[in-house]
Design a protein around this motif. Structure first.
Motif, mmCIF file in Angstrom:
data_model
loop_
_atom_site.group_PDB
_atom_site.id
_atom_site.type_symbol
_atom_site.label_atom_id
_atom_site.label_comp_id
_atom_site.label_asym_id
_atom_site.label_seq_id
_atom_site.Cartn_x
_atom_site.Cartn_y
_atom_site.Cartn_z
ATOM 1 N N VAL A 32 -2.736 10.204 3.103
ATOM 2 C CA VAL A 32 -1.805 10.767 2.119
ATOM 3 C C VAL A 32 -2.282 10.573 0.686
ATOM 4 C CG1 VAL A 32 0.549 10.665 1.229
ATOM 5 C CG2 VAL A 32 0.135 10.499 3.681
ATOM 6 N N THR A 33 -2.630 9.332 0.321
ATOM 7 C CA THR A 33 -2.930 9.082 -1.093
ATOM 8 C C THR A 33 -4.308 8.479 -1.324
ATOM 9 O OG1 THR A 33 -2.018 6.855 -0.984
ATOM 10 C CG2 THR A 33 -0.499 8.641 -1.584
ATOM 11 N N GLY A 34 -4.896 7.935 -0.283
ATOM 12 C CA GLY A 34 -6.177 7.258 -0.483
ATOM 13 C C GLY A 34 -6.047 6.074 -1.437
ATOM 14 N N GLY A 35 -4.851 5.493 -1.477
ATOM 15 C CA GLY A 35 -4.644 4.319 -2.321
ATOM 16 C C GLY A 35 -4.209 4.679 -3.732
ATOM 17 N N GLY A 36 -4.351 5.944 -4.096
ATOM 18 C CA GLY A 36 -4.076 6.357 -5.466
ATOM 19 C C GLY A 36 -2.668 6.859 -5.641
ATOM 20 N N PRO A 37 -2.279 7.465 -6.718
ATOM 21 C CA PRO A 37 -3.130 7.595 -7.917
ATOM 22 C C PRO A 37 -3.309 6.252 -8.625
ATOM 23 C CG PRO A 37 -0.921 8.398 -8.329
ATOM 24 C CD PRO A 37 -0.958 8.042 -6.885
ATOM 25 N N GLY A 38 -4.440 6.096 -9.248
ATOM 26 C CA GLY A 38 -4.800 4.798 -9.787
ATOM 27 C C GLY A 38 -4.912 3.867 -8.601
ATOM 28 N N LYS A 39 -4.170 2.769 -8.650
ATOM 29 C CA LYS A 39 -4.134 1.912 -7.470
ATOM 30 C C LYS A 39 -2.690 1.723 -7.026
ATOM 31 C CE LYS A 39 -8.486 -0.438 -8.261
ATOM 32 N NZ LYS A 39 -9.105 0.385 -7.196
ATOM 33 N N ALA A 40 -1.893 2.774 -7.261
ATOM 34 C CA ALA A 40 -0.445 2.659 -7.051
ATOM 35 C C ALA A 40 -0.064 2.441 -5.598
ATOM 36 C CB ALA A 40 0.260 3.899 -7.584
ATOM 37 N N THR A 41 -0.874 2.904 -4.656
ATOM 38 C CA THR A 41 -0.516 2.707 -3.248
ATOM 39 C C THR A 41 -1.610 1.942 -2.503
ATOM 40 O OG1 THR A 41 -1.413 4.884 -2.752
ATOM 41 C CG2 THR A 41 0.957 4.743 -3.093
ATOM 42 N N GLU A 42 -2.381 1.171 -3.245
ATOM 43 C CA GLU A 42 -3.448 0.412 -2.600
ATOM 44 C C GLU A 42 -2.881 -0.893 -2.049
ATOM 45 O OE1 GLU A 42 -7.995 0.049 -3.784
ATOM 46 O OE2 GLU A 42 -6.807 -1.504 -4.769
ATOM 47 N N THR A 43 -2.593 -0.895 -0.766
ATOM 48 C CA THR A 43 -2.068 -2.110 -0.147
ATOM 49 C C THR A 43 -3.228 -3.049 0.162
ATOM 50 O OG1 THR A 43 -2.233 -1.117 2.029
ATOM 51 C CG2 THR A 43 -0.121 -0.918 0.915
ATOM 52 N N LEU A 44 -2.902 -4.249 0.572
ATOM 53 C CA LEU A 44 -3.937 -5.251 0.841
ATOM 54 C C LEU A 44 -4.945 -4.760 1.868
ATOM 55 C CD1 LEU A 44 -1.715 -8.453 0.834
ATOM 56 C CD2 LEU A 44 -3.438 -7.824 -0.855
ATOM 57 N N VAL A 45 -4.435 -4.175 2.951
ATOM 58 C CA VAL A 45 -5.346 -3.682 3.984
ATOM 59 C C VAL A 45 -6.243 -2.586 3.426
ATOM 60 C CG1 VAL A 45 -5.479 -2.475 6.182
ATOM 61 C CG2 VAL A 45 -3.806 -4.277 5.871
ATOM 62 N N TYR A 46 -5.645 -1.711 2.626
ATOM 63 C CA TYR A 46 -6.422 -0.614 2.096
ATOM 64 C C TYR A 46 -7.487 -1.105 1.130
ATOM 65 C CZ TYR A 46 -7.531 4.158 1.244
ATOM 66 O OH TYR A 46 -8.201 5.346 1.221
ATOM 67 N N LYS A 47 -7.147 -2.156 0.419
ATOM 68 C CA LYS A 47 -8.112 -2.706 -0.537
ATOM 69 C C LYS A 47 -9.281 -3.369 0.190
ATOM 70 C CE LYS A 47 -8.352 -5.608 -4.680
ATOM 71 N NZ LYS A 47 -9.390 -4.779 -5.296
ATOM 72 N N VAL A 48 -8.966 -4.018 1.322
ATOM 73 C CA VAL A 48 -10.040 -4.606 2.128
ATOM 74 C C VAL A 48 -11.047 -3.527 2.495
ATOM 75 C CG1 VAL A 48 -10.599 -5.637 4.366
ATOM 76 C CG2 VAL A 48 -8.626 -6.470 3.073
ATOM 77 N N TYR A 49 -10.529 -2.423 2.931
ATOM 78 C CA TYR A 49 -11.380 -1.299 3.334
ATOM 79 C C TYR A 49 -12.155 -0.758 2.139
ATOM 80 C CZ TYR A 49 -12.220 3.708 4.113
ATOM 81 O OH TYR A 49 -12.770 4.962 4.159
ATOM 82 N N ASN A 50 -11.430 -0.550 1.046
ATOM 83 C CA ASN A 50 -12.057 0.002 -0.156
ATOM 84 C C ASN A 50 -13.211 -0.861 -0.657
ATOM 85 O OD1 ASN A 50 -11.630 2.421 -1.243
ATOM 86 N ND2 ASN A 50 -9.906 1.825 -2.544
ATOM 87 N N ASP A 51 -12.920 -2.174 -0.781
ATOM 88 C CA ASP A 51 -13.936 -3.076 -1.324
ATOM 89 C C ASP A 51 -15.078 -3.278 -0.344
ATOM 90 O OD1 ASP A 51 -12.371 -3.209 -3.475
ATOM 91 O OD2 ASP A 51 -11.773 -5.317 -3.263
ATOM 92 N N GLY A 52 -14.753 -3.349 0.935
ATOM 93 C CA GLY A 52 -15.775 -3.638 1.933
ATOM 94 C C GLY A 52 -16.620 -2.439 2.291
ATOM 95 N N PHE A 53 -15.944 -1.323 2.646
ATOM 96 C CA PHE A 53 -16.691 -0.205 3.218
ATOM 97 C C PHE A 53 -17.038 0.875 2.205
ATOM 98 C CE2 PHE A 53 -14.470 -2.253 6.639
ATOM 99 C CZ PHE A 53 -15.482 -2.429 7.554
ATOM 100 N N VAL A 54 -16.231 0.972 1.138
ATOM 101 C CA VAL A 54 -16.540 1.974 0.119
ATOM 102 C C VAL A 54 -17.425 1.358 -0.959
ATOM 103 C CG1 VAL A 54 -15.595 3.603 -1.544
ATOM 104 C CG2 VAL A 54 -14.393 3.161 0.604
ATOM 105 N N ASN A 55 -16.984 0.226 -1.484
ATOM 106 C CA ASN A 55 -17.738 -0.393 -2.573
ATOM 107 C C ASN A 55 -18.766 -1.414 -2.091
ATOM 108 O OD1 ASN A 55 -16.080 1.134 -4.172
ATOM 109 N ND2 ASN A 55 -14.575 -0.517 -4.416
#
Ligand SMILES: Nc1ncnc2c1ncn2[C@@H]1O[C@H](COP(=O)(O)OP(=O)(O)OP(=O)(O)O)[C@@H](O)[C@H]1O
Ligand SMILES: [Mg+2]
Lengths: 294, 348
Positions: free
Chosen positions: A236-259
Motif C-alpha cells: 500500500v505505502t511502502g512505508g511512506g510517505p516520508g516514514k509515516a507508515t514505516e513500522t519496526l518490521v518494515y524498517k528492518v526490511y528497509n535497512d537490511g534488504f534495501v539499504n
C-alpha cells in the motif's frame, strides 16, 4: 489422573520429538542466534569485511530519530489495527449471533477476507482509495475531504490500518461468534428478568464473559499487527510517505534488504524480538488477571 | 402481590411445534401454582410465556387483570429461578443478588440492607464474597433463590429449581421454599415433573399432558378424584393399578367380584388403598393374586403380584412376610375404587 506413559526404550522418546526439535532449531533458534550474532557485527562500506563491535549497533539504532519515529508509528498502527479489527468483528458477531438461522451464511461470507493474501488485500484498498482512480477516494473528495494518502502521512496511516484490520476481522469474528455462543442463553434471560436492557446486558454480562476470547484475540492481533502486516504496508505505502507508515518490521526490511545495513537491521530485529516477548509477558501477567474464566 | 390469569394461551414455535394448546389457569393472589407433567408436555414453555421470555402465540396472560402479552421480561416485574440456576459466573454472590436492584436504580444503602437481610434468611451471609463456582450445588440453589427473593417481585417463577439436588437436600429445600413463599406471600408458579414436590407444594395443582391441562385443582382432590387415567397414573407413587374390564370380566377372563358402573372399561385402585387377606371380605373388590416380587422399604413393603392377567402393586405396612409364588387375595373397599371409560375419562 491418567497413568504416566513409560517408554521402555531410552532413545525412542527423543527420536519422537526430534523432528519438532529440528524444525524449531533450524527455523527459529538458528536464525535468532544468527541475528543476535549479526547485530554485534559492523560491515565496512564495501561489504568486504566485518568487525565485532559488541552493542554499538544497538546504541546507534536507539539513538536514531528515524527509529524512534518507527516505534511511534508501530505503536499507533498496532493499537489502531487491533482495536479496529476487534471492535468491528465484535459488532458483526453480536449481530450474527442474533440472526440464529442465517448464521451459517454470515459466517461463510465473513470468513472470505481471511482467505485473501495480504498483498492483494492491500492492493484492493489501495485501488479503492487511489486518489485518481479509487471509487472511495472519489466519494471522500466529493464529501469535501482532500484525500491523498500518497502525500499525507496520517491518511496513509488510516489506509494501512484499515487494510490490515480488514483482513483480521473475519478471524476475530469467528472467535467472537464461538465465544458468544458459549455463553448460556439462560444467563441473558436471567439478566433480562433482572431488569437489564439489551445494552446493559451486553456490558455487564456478555462482555465480561467474553473476556477470555477478547484477551486471546488481543494477543493474537497485536502479534499480527507487529509482524504479519509487512505485506500490506509494502503493497500500500511502502512505508511512506516520508516514514509515516514505516513500522519496526518494515524498517528492518528497509535497512537490511534495501539499504543493506545488515548490522543495524539485525540489531533492530533483536530489539523487535525483545519487545514482542515483553509485550506478550505483560499481557499475560496483567491483562489476564482481569479476565474471569467461567 | 398479583393475580395471574392465563386465558386460552397457545404457543406455536417457529418450527411449527404446538407446545401449548390452549391453557387457561387463574391463580389467585399469594397462591402457589404447580405445573406438573411428563417431559415435553409444555410446562417450561408455559412458564416462559408468563415470564415474557417466549411470545404468546394466542390467548392472553394478565397480571392483576392487566394483559402483559406485549410487555417484555424486563418490565414484567417477575423473578425466575432456573433449573441450572443461571448465576452470573463473573460476579460475587453479593453482586449476583444486587444486580436486579441496581438495574432498577434502588439506592445503594437500601440494596445493601436488602441483600444482607435476604442472605441472612437463606443462611448465605458468610458466602457473599464468593463466586458461584466456589459454591456447592445446594448453596448455588440458595443464591438463585436469594436473587429472586431480594427483588420482591410481583410473581415468582420456578423451573424445576430442585432437580439438580440430591434427594435429602431436595426435601429440605422443598419445605423451605414452601415456608418462604408463605411468608413472603408472593404469587408463584412452580414447574416440576416430580409428583411428590407437586403434591406437597401446591395450593393449585395443574396436571399437564401434551400441551393441555388434564386436571386442575387442590392436590388432594386430584389425588382422590383423578379425572383421567393419565392423572391417575401420574399422581401417586407407585402409580394407581389400572385393570381393563369388558362385560364384567378381566382380560384373563376371570369375573369381576362387583358390578361396574355403566360405561366403565377400566378399574383403578391405588396400591395404598388395597390390602392382602387370606380370606375374602364380604364387600368390595377381591382379586386372587400370586406374589411375584417383594420390595421392603422399611416402614412399608410393596408386593408385586400377578392378578387379573397383569401386574399390580399393593402396599402393605411393615415388613411383608410373603414368599414369592404365594397365593393370596387382594382386596380394596368400594369407595376407594376408580372407574374410567374407554377414553380414559372418569366415570361416576
Ligand atoms: N425453542 C423451541 N423451538 C421449537 N420447539 C420447542 C422449543 N422449546 C421447546 N420446544 C418443544 O415444545 C415442547 C414442550 O417443551 P417444554 O420445554 O415446554 O417441555 P417441558 O414440559 O418443560 O419438558 P421438561 O420436563 O423435559 O423440561 C417439546 O415438544 C419441545 O420439543
Ligand atoms: Mg422444562
Amino acid at each position: 489422573m491418567t497413568p504416566r506413559v513409560v517408554f521402555p526404550n531410552k532413545i525412542l522418546p527423543y527420536l519422537l520429538v526430534a523432528p519438532q526439535l529440528a524444525i524449531t532449531l533450524v527455523f527459529f533458534y538458528w536464525p535468532a542466534s544468527q541475528a543476535l550474532y549479526q547485530s554485534m557485527l559492523r560491515e565496512d562500506p564495501f561489504g568486504l569485511k566485518s568487525k565485532f563491535v559488541w552493542f554499538d549497533n544497538f546504541k546507534k539504532v536507539l539513538a536514531d530519530p528515524n527509529y524512534i519515529n518507527s516505534i511511534h508509528v508501530t505503536a499507533i498502527f498496532s493499537i489502531a489495527t487491533a482495536l479496529l479489527s476487534m471492535v468491528v468483528a465484535l459488532i458483526l458477531a453480536v449481530m450474527a449471533d442474533k440472526v440464529v438461522r442465517s448464521r451459517n451464511l454470515y459466517r461463510t461470507l465473513l470468513i472470505w477476507p481471511y482467505a485473501v493474501a495480504p498483498a492483494i488485500a492491500g492492493m484492493l484498498w489501495l485501488f479503492l482509495f487511489n486518489p485518481s482512480i479509487g471509487s472511495l477516494a472519489y466519494a471522500l473528495r466529493w464529501m469535501g475531504i482532500p484525500w491523498d494518502p500518497l502525500l499525507k502521512g496520517d491518511q496513509a496511516m488510516v489506509l494501512v490500518v484499515m487494510a490490515a484490520a480488514w483482513k483480521q476481522i473475519s478471524y476475530n469474528f469467528l472467535f467472537f461468534v464461538a465465544g458468544l455462543q458459549a455463553i448460556p442463553k439462560t444467563l441473558i434471560e436471567a439478566a433480562a428478568i433482572d431488569g437489564a436492557r439489551e445494552f446493559k446486558r451486553f456490558w455487564t454480562i456478555v462482555f465480561p464473559l467474553l473476556a477470555p476470547t477478547t484477551f486471546f484475540l488481543l494477543v493474537v492481533n497485536t502479534v499480527y499487527a507487529f509482524f504479519d502486516t509487512f505485506g500490506i504496508i509494502h503493497a500500500v505505502t511502502g512505508g511512506g510517505p516520508g516514514k509515516a507508515t514505516e513500522t519496526l518490521v518494515y524498517k528492518v526490511y528497509n535497512d537490511g534488504f534495501v539499504n543493506l545495513i545488515l548490522g543495524d537491521s539485525a540489531a533492530q530485529s533483536v530489539i523487535l524480538m525483545v519487545i514482542v516477548i515483553a509485550l506478550t509477558a505483560v499481557q499475560f501477567r496483567y491483562v489476564e488477571r482481569k479476565v474471569h474464566y467461567g | 402481590m398479583a393475580t395471574v390469569d392465563l386465558k386460552d394461551v397457545r404457543k406455536v414455535y417457529p418450527g411449527g411445534v404446538e407446545a401449548v394448546k390452549g391453557v387457561s389457569i387463574a391463580i389467585p393472589d399469594k397462591a402457589l401454582c404447580v405445573l406438573v407433567g411428563p417431559s415435553g408436555c409444555g410446562k417450561s414453555t408455559l412458564l416462559r410465556m408468563i415470564a415474557g421470555l417466549e411470545t404468546i402465540s394466542d390467548g392472553t396472560c394478565a397480571f392483576d387483570g392487566k394483559v402483559v402479552n406485549t410487555i417484555g421480561p424486563t418490565e414484567r416485574d417477575i423473578a425466575m429461578v432456573f433449573q441450572n440456576y443461571a448465576l452470573y459466573p463473573h460476579m460475587k454472590v453479593y453482586d449476583n443478588m444486587a444486580y436486579g436492584l441496581r438495574n432498577r436504580g434502588t439506592p445503594k444503602d437500601e440494596i445493601d440492607r436488602r441483600v444482607r437481610e435476604t442472605a441472612k434468611i437463606l443462611e448465605l451471609s458468610h458466602l457473599l464474597d464468593r463466586r458461584p463456582r466456589e459454591l456447592s450445588g445446594g448453596q448455588r440453589q440458595r443464591v438463585a433463590m436469594g436473587r429472586a427473593i431480594v427483588r420482591q417481585p410481583k410473581v415468582f417463577l420456578f423451573d424445576e429449581p430442585l432437580s439438580n439436588l440430591d434427594a435429602k437436600l431436595r426435601g429440605q429445600m422443598r419445605v423451605e421454599i414452601k415456608n418462604l413463599q408463605r411468608a413472603l406471600g408472593v404469587t408463584s408458579v412452580y414447574v416440576t415433573h416430580d409428583q411428590l414436590e407437586a403434591m406437597t407444594l401446591a395450593d393449585i395443582l395443574v396436571v399437564m399432558n401434551a400441551g393441555k391441562v388434564e386436571q386442575m385443582g387442590n392436590p388432594l382432590d386430584i389425588y382422590e378424584q383423578p379425572a383421567s387415567t393419565f392423572v391417575a397414573s401420574f399422581i401417586g407413587a407407585p402409580p394407581m393399578n389400572l385393570l381393563p374390564i369388558t362385560n364384567g370380566k378381566f382380560t384373563d377372563g376371570s369375573a369381576l367380584s362387583i358390578t361396574a358402573p355403566a360405561g366403565a372399561t377400566i378399574l383403578g385402585f391405588r396400591p395404598e388403598d388395597a390390602d392382602v387377606t387370606e380370606s375374602a371380605p364380604k364387600q368390595g373388590l377381591t382379586l386372587p393374586a400370586k406374589v411375584e416380587g417383594v420390595e421392603p422399604v422399611g416402614a412399608e413393603s410393596f408386593l408385586y403380584c400377578a392378578a387379573a392377567g397383569q401386574r399390580i402393586v399393593v402396599r402393605v405396612s411393615g415388613r411383608a412376610l410373603h414368599e414369592i409364588g404365594a397365593k393370596l387375595t387382594v382386596s380394596a373397599p368400594l369407595e376407594k375404587l376408580h372407574w374410567f371409560d374407554k377414553d380414559g375419562k372418569r366415570v361416576g
